[in-house]
Design a protein around this motif. Structure first.
Motif, short mmCIF file in Angstrom:
data_model
loop_
_atom_site.label_atom_id
_atom_site.label_comp_id
_atom_site.label_asym_id
_atom_site.label_seq_id
_atom_site.Cartn_x
_atom_site.Cartn_y
_atom_site.Cartn_z
N ALA A 1 20.14 2.40 -2.90
CA ALA A 1 19.82 0.99 -3.13
C ALA A 1 20.23 0.14 -1.94
O ALA A 1 19.51 -0.80 -1.54
CB ALA A 1 20.50 0.50 -4.41
N ARG A 2 21.38 0.43 -1.35
CA ARG A 2 21.81 -0.29 -0.15
C ARG A 2 20.78 -0.12 0.98
O ARG A 2 20.47 -1.07 1.71
CB ARG A 2 23.16 0.22 0.32
N ASN A 3 20.29 1.11 1.14
CA ASN A 3 19.28 1.35 2.17
C ASN A 3 18.05 0.49 1.92
O ASN A 3 17.48 -0.09 2.86
CB ASN A 3 18.87 2.83 2.18
N GLN A 4 17.64 0.38 0.66
CA GLN A 4 16.44 -0.39 0.36
C GLN A 4 16.66 -1.88 0.61
O GLN A 4 15.76 -2.57 1.11
CB GLN A 4 16.02 -0.14 -1.09
N VAL A 5 17.84 -2.37 0.26
CA VAL A 5 18.15 -3.77 0.53
C VAL A 5 18.11 -4.05 2.04
O VAL A 5 17.65 -5.10 2.49
CB VAL A 5 19.52 -4.15 -0.06
N PRO B 1 20.90 -6.69 -7.79
CA PRO B 1 21.14 -6.05 -9.09
C PRO B 1 20.34 -4.77 -9.25
O PRO B 1 19.24 -4.62 -8.72
CB PRO B 1 20.68 -7.12 -10.09
N LEU B 2 20.92 -3.82 -10.00
CA LEU B 2 20.22 -2.59 -10.37
C LEU B 2 19.70 -2.74 -11.79
O LEU B 2 20.48 -2.95 -12.73
CB LEU B 2 21.18 -1.39 -10.29
N LEU C 1 28.36 -3.27 -9.35
CA LEU C 1 27.32 -2.54 -8.63
C LEU C 1 26.41 -3.49 -7.86
O LEU C 1 26.02 -3.20 -6.72
CB LEU C 1 26.49 -1.70 -9.62
N ALA C 2 26.09 -4.62 -8.46
CA ALA C 2 25.25 -5.60 -7.77
C ALA C 2 25.93 -6.10 -6.51
O ALA C 2 25.30 -6.28 -5.45
CB ALA C 2 24.92 -6.76 -8.70
N ALA C 3 27.26 -6.32 -6.61
CA ALA C 3 28.01 -6.79 -5.44
C ALA C 3 28.05 -5.72 -4.36
O ALA C 3 27.96 -6.02 -3.16
CB ALA C 3 29.42 -7.18 -5.86
N ARG C 4 28.19 -4.45 -4.76
CA ARG C 4 28.28 -3.37 -3.78
C ARG C 4 26.93 -3.10 -3.11
O ARG C 4 26.87 -2.76 -1.92
CB ARG C 4 28.78 -2.09 -4.46
#
Length: 407
Positions: free
Chosen positions: A298-302, A15-16, A8-11
């Motif tokens: 989470a991707r959006n936030q990154v 990290p979540l 998940l961290a890689a995707r």
């Protein structure tokens, strides 16, 4: 989240980390869950400074609505599986997401693990969706499947569904169509970019589906399914959103959807007909959808952004059921004498309802007349059936069922 933390961290690109879990009973044994994460103060948790994303799987209207709005006001993005809240007051939630620049993702609210809402929102956003037709409640599909394939009665099939965990101890939300109606409202809103609430959806459950209905469908080489139907009517006149049991031909792909599975057809101008099929309920399928949304948010936030903002710009009226055109299957127990067919046909003609097919079987007291209509306004069909009940030659209106899926 723990077993797949590295993937998940890689995707996501980061990290979540699980910051906290709001529960009602903190002393309940939860294997593998650190008790230090548990709290009964949900409001404090969703507004904490170290929390970026809130996942709501409480269900119901309150306190879920208050917590979601508080989270977004505090700058948190939200993932929810709450179909009831989205169907009743989705506009308030989407307005808050726009106002506070938050994501609001809700794939798990309809059809479990089946990727359905995001394709409607993203993949088909450039197309013109005409119709959404599907089976969106696994409990009722299981019951109707047992009635069709094993000859079970409604109560027997319901008890089996409860024993298997498909149906709740109080199955009202499922068998009376409330669950499917909430999902239909969400689908219609996405498909037609127009505000639709659960109260706008015409709803009929399956508690009145009889052995005669199922047998009648079998005689027509059809099967009974609880369908959610969302249609945009020609000429931008409005939309029709409805849930009811209906006969569909066994040749239709939805007829082969067995047990507690879900399937939804989407018909679009350029994409044509698309079918989404899979497990529509259960802990693992729901978790899959929630986790998919979690990764997307989470991707959006990154990336320092948010997902697409939904706007119900169309403002199309939701038409009452009486103005919707449907087809009927009507089975009558009649007196076996001359003139019966002509009298029955005259009643249909009075409301300008065209008859597609007629079949008469039996003799004497066992005579049956089956009528299948062409499409007509539902109000006209209902009025015709009501008059048939009052005819001296009609001993009983044994079965009335709408017909779908063979246009």
């Amino acid at each position: 989240m723990r077993e797949q933390a590295g993937d998940l961290a890689a995707r996501v690109g980061a990290p979540l980390t699980l910051a906290g879990i709001a529960v009602r009973r903190p002393d309940r044994v939860r294997e593998g869950v650190d008790k230090a994460l548990l709290t009964t103060d949900a409001l404090a948790l969703v507004t904490r400074e170290d929390v970026d994303i809130v996942v709501e799987v409480i269900g119901g209207i309150e306190p879920a609505r208050t917590l979601i709005l508080a989270a977004m006001k505090a700058g948190k993005s939200v993932i929810t599986a709450n179909k009831a809240l989205l169907a009743e007051d989705g506009e308030t939630l989407f307005a808050a997401a726009r106002e506070f620049g938050a994501d609001l993702y809700y794939e798990a609210s309809v059809a479990g693990a089946i990727p359905l809402l995001r394709p409607l929102r993203d993949s088909l956003v450039g197309d013109h969706v005409h119709r959404v037709l599907g089976i969106v409640n696994g409990t009722t599909n299981y019951i109707l499947d047992q009635m069709d394939t094993h000859g079970a009665g409604f109560n027997e099939a319901l008890e089996e569904a409860q024993a298997l965990g498909y149906a709740e101890a109080d199955p009202t939300a499922d068998v009376e169509g409330f669950d499917a109606a909430a999902k239909a409202a969400i689908l219609a809103r996405l498909a037609f970019h127009t505000p639709v609430t659960a109260a706008d959806v015409h709803r009929e459950g399956i508690t009145e589906v009889s052995a005669a209905d199922v047998a009648g469908a079998q005689q027509m080489d059809s099967v009974v399914k609880l369908l959610a139907i969302c249609e945009r009517l020609p000429g931008q006149r409005g939309v029709s959103v409805r849930v009811y049991p209906a006969m569909i031909p066994r040749s239709h792909p939805l007829a082969s959807v067995r047990e507690a599975y879900n399937a939804v057809f989407v018909e679009a101008e350029s994409a044509g007909s698309l079918m989404f099929y899979g497990a529509g309920a259960g802990g693992a399928p729901t978790a899959s959808a929630v986790l998919g949304d979690l990764v997307a948010v989470a991707r959006n936030q990154v990336a320092g952004s948010t997902g697409p903002v939904e706007v119900t710009y169309a403002e199309l009226p939701v038409l009452p059921m009486g103005e919707t055109t449907t087809r009927y299957y009507v089975q009558l127990d009649v007196a076996d004498r001359s003139g019966v067919l002509a009298t029955v046909a005259e009643e249909f003609a009075r409301d300008d309802v065209s008859i597609q097919a007629v079949r008469q079987e039996g003799l004497g007291d066992e005579a049956q007349l089956v009528v299948v209509t062409h499409r007509a306004p539902d109000a006209a069909l209902a009025a015709t059936v009501e008059r048939l009940r009052g005819l001296e030659i009609v001993r009983e209106v044994a079965s009335v069922m709408r017909v779908e899926g063979d246009e």
